[in-house]
Scaffold this motif. Structure first.
Motif, PDB file in Angstrom:
ATOM      1  N   MET A  16       0.848  -1.185   0.000  1.00 34.41           N
ATOM      2  CA  MET A  16       0.000   0.000   0.000  1.00 34.41           C
ATOM      3  C   MET A  16       0.883   1.235   0.000  1.00 34.41           C
ATOM      4  SD  MET A  16      -2.586   1.344   2.932  1.00 34.41           S
ATOM      5  CE  MET A  16      -1.473   2.454   3.761  1.00 34.41           C
ATOM      6  N   THR A  17       0.511   2.239  -0.784  1.00 35.41           N
ATOM      7  CA  THR A  17       1.267   3.488  -0.850  1.00 35.41           C
ATOM      8  C   THR A  17       0.360   4.649  -0.454  1.00 35.41           C
ATOM      9  OG1 THR A  17       2.624   2.584  -2.635  1.00 35.41           O
ATOM     10  CG2 THR A  17       2.651   4.959  -2.368  1.00 35.41           C
ATOM     11  N   PHE A  18       0.908   5.583   0.323  1.00 32.24           N
ATOM     12  CA  PHE A  18       0.191   6.804   0.673  1.00 32.24           C
ATOM     13  C   PHE A  18       1.199   7.933   0.820  1.00 32.24           C
ATOM     14  CE2 PHE A  18       1.197   4.475   4.475  1.00 32.24           C
ATOM     15  CZ  PHE A  18       1.463   5.398   5.471  1.00 32.24           C
ATOM     16  N   SER A  19       0.722   9.177   0.777  1.00 32.52           N
ATOM     17  CA  SER A  19       1.609  10.348   0.774  1.00 32.52           C
ATOM     18  C   SER A  19       1.234  11.335   1.874  1.00 32.52           C
ATOM     19  CB  SER A  19       1.565  11.036  -0.591  1.00 32.52           C
ATOM     20  OG  SER A  19       2.026  10.172  -1.591  1.00 32.52           O
ATOM     21  N   PRO A  20       1.695  11.098   3.090  1.00 36.72           N
ATOM     22  CA  PRO A  20       1.386  12.013   4.191  1.00 36.72           C
ATOM     23  C   PRO A  20       2.350  13.198   4.235  1.00 36.72           C
ATOM     24  CG  PRO A  20       2.685  10.214   5.020  1.00 36.72           C
ATOM     25  CD  PRO A  20       2.442   9.934   3.546  1.00 36.72           C
ATOM     26  N   ILE A  21       1.956  14.206   4.989  1.00 38.61           N
ATOM     27  CA  ILE A  21       2.841  15.332   5.282  1.00 38.61           C
ATOM     28  C   ILE A  21       3.517  15.021   6.610  1.00 38.61           C
ATOM     29  CG2 ILE A  21       2.959  17.797   5.817  1.00 38.61           C
ATOM     30  CD1 ILE A  21       0.442  18.124   4.029  1.00 38.61           C
ATOM     31  N   MET A  78       3.374   8.869  13.597  1.00 36.96           N
ATOM     32  CA  MET A  78       2.663   7.911  12.752  1.00 36.96           C
ATOM     33  C   MET A  78       2.437   6.657  13.585  1.00 36.96           C
ATOM     34  SD  MET A  78       3.660   6.157   9.083  1.00 36.96           S
ATOM     35  CE  MET A  78       3.777   7.730   8.234  1.00 36.96           C
ATOM     36  N   ILE A  79       1.169   6.314  13.771  1.00 38.89           N
ATOM     37  CA  ILE A  79       0.800   5.192  14.626  1.00 38.89           C
ATOM     38  C   ILE A  79      -0.134   4.270  13.859  1.00 38.89           C
ATOM     39  CG2 ILE A  79      -0.398   4.571  16.749  1.00 38.89           C
ATOM     40  CD1 ILE A  79       0.893   7.096  17.895  1.00 38.89           C
ATOM     41  N   TRP A  80       0.140   2.973  13.902  1.00 36.70           N
ATOM     42  CA  TRP A  80      -0.754   2.004  13.276  1.00 36.70           C
ATOM     43  C   TRP A  80      -1.673   1.438  14.338  1.00 36.70           C
ATOM     44  CZ3 TRP A  80       0.555  -3.679  11.909  1.00 36.70           C
ATOM     45  CH2 TRP A  80      -0.538  -4.282  11.279  1.00 36.70           C
ATOM     46  N   ARG A  81      -2.935   1.797  14.253  1.00 33.89           N
ATOM     47  CA  ARG A  81      -3.961   1.247  15.139  1.00 33.89           C
ATOM     48  C   ARG A  81      -4.456  -0.039  14.490  1.00 33.89           C
ATOM     49  NH1 ARG A  81      -3.190   3.967  19.780  1.00 33.89           N
ATOM     50  NH2 ARG A  81      -3.241   6.195  19.405  1.00 33.89           N
ATOM     51  N   GLU A  82      -3.763  -1.126  14.779  1.00 35.18           N
ATOM     52  CA  GLU A  82      -4.022  -2.409  14.125  1.00 35.18           C
ATOM     53  C   GLU A  82      -5.474  -2.846  14.288  1.00 35.18           C
ATOM     54  OE1 GLU A  82      -1.919  -6.795  13.865  1.00 35.18           O
ATOM     55  OE2 GLU A  82      -1.324  -5.403  15.423  1.00 35.18           O
ATOM     56  N   LYS A  83      -6.011  -2.718  15.482  1.00 38.73           N
ATOM     57  CA  LYS A  83      -7.380  -3.162  15.746  1.00 38.73           C
ATOM     58  C   LYS A  83      -8.406  -2.333  14.956  1.00 38.73           C
ATOM     59  CE  LYS A  83     -10.290  -4.709  19.493  1.00 38.73           C
ATOM     60  NZ  LYS A  83     -10.361  -4.975  20.917  1.00 38.73           N
ATOM     61  N   ASN A  84      -8.109  -1.039  14.774  1.00 40.49           N
ATOM     62  CA  ASN A  84      -9.010  -0.150  14.041  1.00 40.49           C
ATOM     63  C   ASN A  84      -8.765  -0.170  12.529  1.00 40.49           C
ATOM     64  OD1 ASN A  84      -9.852   0.552  16.581  1.00 40.49           O
ATOM     65  ND2 ASN A  84      -8.860   2.544  16.588  1.00 40.49           N
ATOM     66  N   GLY A  85      -7.650  -0.783  12.099  1.00 43.78           N
ATOM     67  CA  GLY A  85      -7.318  -0.824  10.676  1.00 43.78           C
ATOM     68  C   GLY A  85      -6.973   0.548  10.123  1.00 43.78           C
ATOM     69  N   GLN A  86      -6.282   1.377  10.922  1.00 40.16           N
ATOM     70  CA  GLN A  86      -5.944   2.744  10.519  1.00 40.16           C
ATOM     71  C   GLN A  86      -4.493   3.058  10.841  1.00 40.16           C
ATOM     72  OE1 GLN A  86      -8.064   5.128   9.142  1.00 40.16           O
ATOM     73  NE2 GLN A  86      -9.694   3.627   9.070  1.00 40.16           N
ATOM     74  N   ILE A  87      -3.873   3.822   9.945  1.00 43.85           N
ATOM     75  CA  ILE A  87      -2.600   4.461  10.256  1.00 43.85           C
ATOM     76  C   ILE A  87      -2.924   5.915  10.541  1.00 43.85           C
ATOM     77  CG2 ILE A  87      -0.351   5.178   9.354  1.00 43.85           C
ATOM     78  CD1 ILE A  87      -0.438   2.630   7.615  1.00 43.85           C
ATOM     79  N   GLU A  88      -2.548   6.396  11.721  1.00 42.31           N
ATOM     80  CA  GLU A  88      -2.823   7.770  12.136  1.00 42.31           C
ATOM     81  C   GLU A  88      -1.552   8.602  11.987  1.00 42.31           C
ATOM     82  OE1 GLU A  88      -4.073   7.705  16.196  1.00 42.31           O
ATOM     83  OE2 GLU A  88      -5.837   6.498  15.776  1.00 42.31           O
ATOM     84  N   VAL A  89      -1.653   9.680  11.213  1.00 45.65           N
ATOM     85  CA  VAL A  89      -0.541  10.605  11.073  1.00 45.65           C
ATOM     86  C   VAL A  89      -0.983  11.925  11.718  1.00 45.65           C
ATOM     87  CG1 VAL A  89       0.961  11.846   9.475  1.00 45.65           C
ATOM     88  CG2 VAL A  89       0.250   9.498   8.955  1.00 45.65           C
ATOM     89  N   ALA A  90      -0.308  12.313  12.782  1.00 45.00           N
ATOM     90  CA  ALA A  90      -0.667  13.517  13.521  1.00 45.00           C
ATOM     91  C   ALA A  90       0.479  14.512  13.520  1.00 45.00           C
ATOM     92  CB  ALA A  90      -1.049  13.158  14.958  1.00 45.00           C
ATOM     93  N   SER A  91       0.129  15.766  13.260  1.00 44.72           N
ATOM     94  CA  SER A  91       1.144  16.828  13.294  1.00 44.72           C
ATOM     95  C   SER A  91       0.547  18.100  13.838  1.00 44.72           C
ATOM     96  CB  SER A  91       1.735  17.068  11.920  1.00 44.72           C
ATOM     97  OG  SER A  91       0.740  17.330  10.973  1.00 44.72           O
TER      98      SER A  91
END
Length: 91
Positions: A16-21, A78-91
């Motif tokens: 999977m590819t994504f482009s975060p800031i 950058m945190i992977w919430r495995e149970k929620n199926g989400q990668i969280e990018v916070a800034s």
């Protein structure tokens, strides 16, 4: 602080590819399955396609936080919430 979520369950059949800031700059992130290690790896490249980091991915619980990019990026997490199926990018 703002958070952007990217869907990732860890059960994907392909990379999977994504482009975060990250720290104010857009990077390309790719989640790749390593068959020998039997785990996901995160590869981050800059706009010139230079690898900034490549690290094993560790899932976080809903209450705990494992910052996947700690030590390389200082203002972004950058945190992977495995149970929620989400990668969280916070800034």
């Amino acid at each position: 602080m703002s958070t952007v979520n990217y869907p990732f369950t860890g059960r994907e059949q392909k990379s999977m590819t994504f482009s975060p800031i990250l720290d104010g700059t857009v990077y390309t992130c790719q989640m790749k399955w390593n068959i020998a290690a039997q785990r996901w790896y995160l590869q981050i490249t800059d706009s010139s396609d230079n690898t900034v980091m490549n690290t094993a991915v560790v899932g976080s619980t809903t209450s705990g936080c494992i910052n996947l990019i700690e030590g390389v990026f200082t203002a972004t997490t950058m945190i992977w919430r495995e149970k929620n199926g989400q990668i969280e990018v916070a800034s």
